[in-house]
Write an enzyme that holds these catalytic residues in place. Structure first.
Site, PDB file in Angstrom:
ATOM      1  N   THR A   1       0.866  -1.184   0.000  1.00 15.36           N
ATOM      2  CA  THR A   1       0.000   0.000   0.000  1.00 15.36           C
ATOM      3  C   THR A   1       0.904   1.236   0.000  1.00 15.36           C
ATOM      4  O   THR A   1       1.315   1.692  -1.052  1.00 15.36           O
ATOM      5  CB  THR A   1      -0.970  -0.009   1.201  1.00 15.36           C
ATOM      6  OG1 THR A   1      -0.239  -0.256   2.407  1.00 15.36           O
ATOM      7  CG2 THR A   1      -2.044  -1.071   1.027  1.00 15.36           C
TER       8      THR A   1
ATOM      9  N   LYS B   1       4.305  -6.995   3.827  1.00 12.83           N
ATOM     10  CA  LYS B   1       3.997  -5.596   3.582  1.00 12.83           C
ATOM     11  C   LYS B   1       3.711  -4.912   4.904  1.00 12.83           C
ATOM     12  O   LYS B   1       3.224  -5.527   5.852  1.00 12.83           O
ATOM     13  CB  LYS B   1       2.818  -5.431   2.613  1.00 12.83           C
ATOM     14  CG  LYS B   1       1.447  -5.822   3.132  1.00 12.83           C
ATOM     15  CD  LYS B   1       0.691  -4.771   3.893  1.00 12.83           C
ATOM     16  CE  LYS B   1       0.688  -3.440   3.187  1.00 12.83           C
ATOM     17  NZ  LYS B   1       0.065  -2.396   4.081  1.00 12.83           N
TER      18      LYS B   1
ATOM     19  N   THR C   1       3.001  -6.474  11.805  1.00 10.62           N
ATOM     20  CA  THR C   1       3.016  -6.114  10.392  1.00 10.62           C
ATOM     21  C   THR C   1       1.614  -6.303   9.879  1.00 10.62           C
ATOM     22  O   THR C   1       0.822  -7.022  10.476  1.00 10.62           O
ATOM     23  CB  THR C   1       4.002  -6.957   9.569  1.00 10.62           C
ATOM     24  OG1 THR C   1       4.080  -6.402   8.254  1.00 10.62           O
ATOM     25  CG2 THR C   1       3.566  -8.384   9.455  1.00 10.62           C
TER      26      THR C   1
ATOM     27  N   GLU D   1       6.357   4.723   7.147  1.00  5.70           N
ATOM     28  CA  GLU D   1       5.826   5.834   6.351  1.00  5.70           C
ATOM     29  C   GLU D   1       6.616   7.118   6.601  1.00  5.70           C
ATOM     30  O   GLU D   1       6.717   7.592   7.732  1.00  5.70           O
ATOM     31  CB  GLU D   1       4.342   6.038   6.662  1.00  5.70           C
ATOM     32  CG  GLU D   1       3.488   4.941   6.072  1.00  5.70           C
ATOM     33  CD  GLU D   1       2.028   5.016   6.456  1.00  5.70           C
ATOM     34  OE1 GLU D   1       1.214   4.390   5.760  1.00  5.70           O
ATOM     35  OE2 GLU D   1       1.696   5.679   7.457  1.00  5.70           O
TER      36      GLU D   1
ATOM     37  N   ASN E   1      -0.391  10.310   5.984  1.00  8.72           N
ATOM     38  CA  ASN E   1      -1.594   9.896   6.700  1.00  8.72           C
ATOM     39  C   ASN E   1      -2.705  10.931   6.665  1.00  8.72           C
ATOM     40  O   ASN E   1      -3.882  10.610   6.827  1.00  8.72           O
ATOM     41  CB  ASN E   1      -1.233   9.492   8.126  1.00  8.72           C
ATOM     42  CG  ASN E   1      -0.554   8.136   8.160  1.00  8.72           C
ATOM     43  OD1 ASN E   1      -1.203   7.117   8.023  1.00  8.72           O
ATOM     44  ND2 ASN E   1       0.761   8.144   8.288  1.00  8.72           N
TER      45      ASN E   1
ATOM     46  N   SER F   1      -7.292  10.021  -0.001  1.00 10.84           N
ATOM     47  CA  SER F   1      -7.452  10.765  -1.250  1.00 10.84           C
ATOM     48  C   SER F   1      -6.667  10.136  -2.394  1.00 10.84           C
ATOM     49  O   SER F   1      -5.905   9.221  -2.202  1.00 10.84           O
ATOM     50  CB  SER F   1      -7.010  12.204  -1.038  1.00 10.84           C
ATOM     51  OG  SER F   1      -5.677  12.251  -0.604  1.00 10.84           O
TER      52      SER F   1
END
Length: 410
Positions: free
Chosen positions: A156, A182, A193, A279, A405, A410
């Site tokens: 993702t 992932k 995870t 991230e 985040n 969007s």
């Protein structure tokens, strides 16, 4: 990747183990996206299988279905989508079951031998149509070189593929363990995870396979934290084809330990890459705690330090604000003597001691800045209070984490 003696890093990920194939395609789960979003892993034979899941009370529908299917400890294939978590949906279980049935029919296997997973946005309905309309294409994509395609399809916000396999000898037979994983955000040490799939050709009974998976997860995936959020869809599965030809492992003997060590080599590296790919992250943080009074204390301290948002922000800025480390150690659970603690910060540029006997020591801020400016930072904590140790992995906290985040839907 960290290498281990007697365990050779090899290519092909989940396809390295005998009997396994994989594939992945784009079916349009997330409108407008061109990345692969539907993956499959299959085996030529029924496998011994085990899994562990999120500790979040809210669980994705795929977890409920997979738990039911794995009650007998048998599985033969995995289907998993990205782009939608299929969580908190009124028809989620129905959709997950349909995914299993569609894939099983195309593979010619029992639908109850399917593992199913989903990852992505929570609370949005998942249509079965993209899967139904493309299931033949998905199965046609399966090959012995398809691990990377499957790995891409489960990503993702990940920025890199997490894929690994090792080869080793057990009972005189050449054996393999491989995995894809992932996870980039919503990563916290409760089966830490979002999705991971491990394959092996070692022959091992279901009870010991589950025990090995849990034992190894406790010192790998459960020692990773990116942001302190525990996902609703965390799933770690393993399938064992038994096609290596070794004598079945039925006891916690020497062969079991060889298997455990191979599993650790794969899962530790995948967990480490999860932390590295947090991230918005720019740095991998590794916290090594040594000479703790108990293993529980060592784990608690390591995770407390890795989870500190203040420390993560300081590491992003390459600021040797060691007081934040002591603060995080201080609120870790367990009984220990903070006055014995020593802290050393290190990277490929060297090491600097910043704390001894629970108090600061003189050090060069310029030298510390140079050390902390590297992309892998090790925080070494010596508690001088026992013989136990632990390691945890995390990442720095950056502006980009907030941006990712804030704009996730969007």
């Amino acid at each position: 990747m960290v290498e281990f003696d007697n365990y050779k890093l090899v290519d092909k990920g989940v396809c390295a183990a005998k009997g396994f194939k994989a594939g992945g395609i784009n079916v349009g789960i997330k409108p407008g996206s061109k990345k692969r979003d539907l993956a499959v892993i299959s085996c030529d034979t029924k496998c011994t299988a085990a899994a562990i899941y999120t500790q979040n009370k809210v669980k994705g529908a795929p977890i409920i279905v997979t738990k039911e299917h794995l009650k007998n400890g048998i599985a033969q294939a995995v289907i998993v989508n990205s782009g939608n978590a299929n969580t908190c949906n009124s028809n989620g279980i129905e959709i997950a079951e349909q995914m299993c049935e569609l894939c099983a029919n195309e593979l010619g296997i029992d639908k109850n031998d399917m593992i199913v997973g989903s990852t992505g946005v929570i609370g949005q309905k998942l249509s079965i149509d993209p899967v139904k309309n493309n299931i033949k294409t998905l199965v046609d994509s399966i090959s012995e070189d398809g691990s990377s395609l499957a790995c891409e399809a489960i990503m993702t916000t990940d920025t890199r593929k997490k894929e690994l396999a090792v080869e080793f000898t057990l009972d005189g037979k050449t054996c393999h363990i491989g995995g894809i994983s992932k996870g980039s955000g919503m990563i916290n040490p409760n089966m830490a995870t979002m999705l991971a799939f491990i394959t092996t050709d070692v022959k091992i009974n279901a009870e010991l396979l589950h025990k090995a998976l849990k034992r190894t997860a406790d010192i790998t995936y459960n020692m990773v934290s990116v942001d302190g959020d525990t996902s609703t869809n965390d799933t770690l599965c393993i399938m064992a084809s038994g096609l290596a030809g070794n004598k079945e492992i039925t006891a916690e003997d020497k062969d079991y330990e060889v298997f455990i060590n191979g599993l650790y080599a794969v899962m530790m590296n995948l967990a480490r890459e999860t932390a590295r790919d947090g991230e918005g992250a720019t740095k991998l943080m590794e916290c090594v705690v040594d000479h703790a009074p108990t293993e529980a204390v060592a784990k608690s301290v390591a995770l407390s330090v890795i989870n500190s948002s203040l420390l993560k922000a300081a590491i992003f800025a390459a600021d040797a604000n060691w007081g934040r480390i002591l603060c995080a150690i201080g609120y870790a659970e367990g009984d220990f003597d903070i006055s014995k603690v020593e802290v050393v910060l290190s990277s490929s540029k060297g090491s600097v001691k910043v704390c001894e006997n629970g108090a600061g020591v003189d050090f060069s801020e310029d030298e510390a800045f140079k050390i902390l400016s590297e992309d892998e930072i090790v925080i070494r904590i010596d508690m001088h209070d026992g013989a136990d140790k632990s390691v945890a992995w995390g990442c720095d906290l950056t502006y980009e984490y907030v941006k990712i985040n804030a704009e996730y839907r969007s």
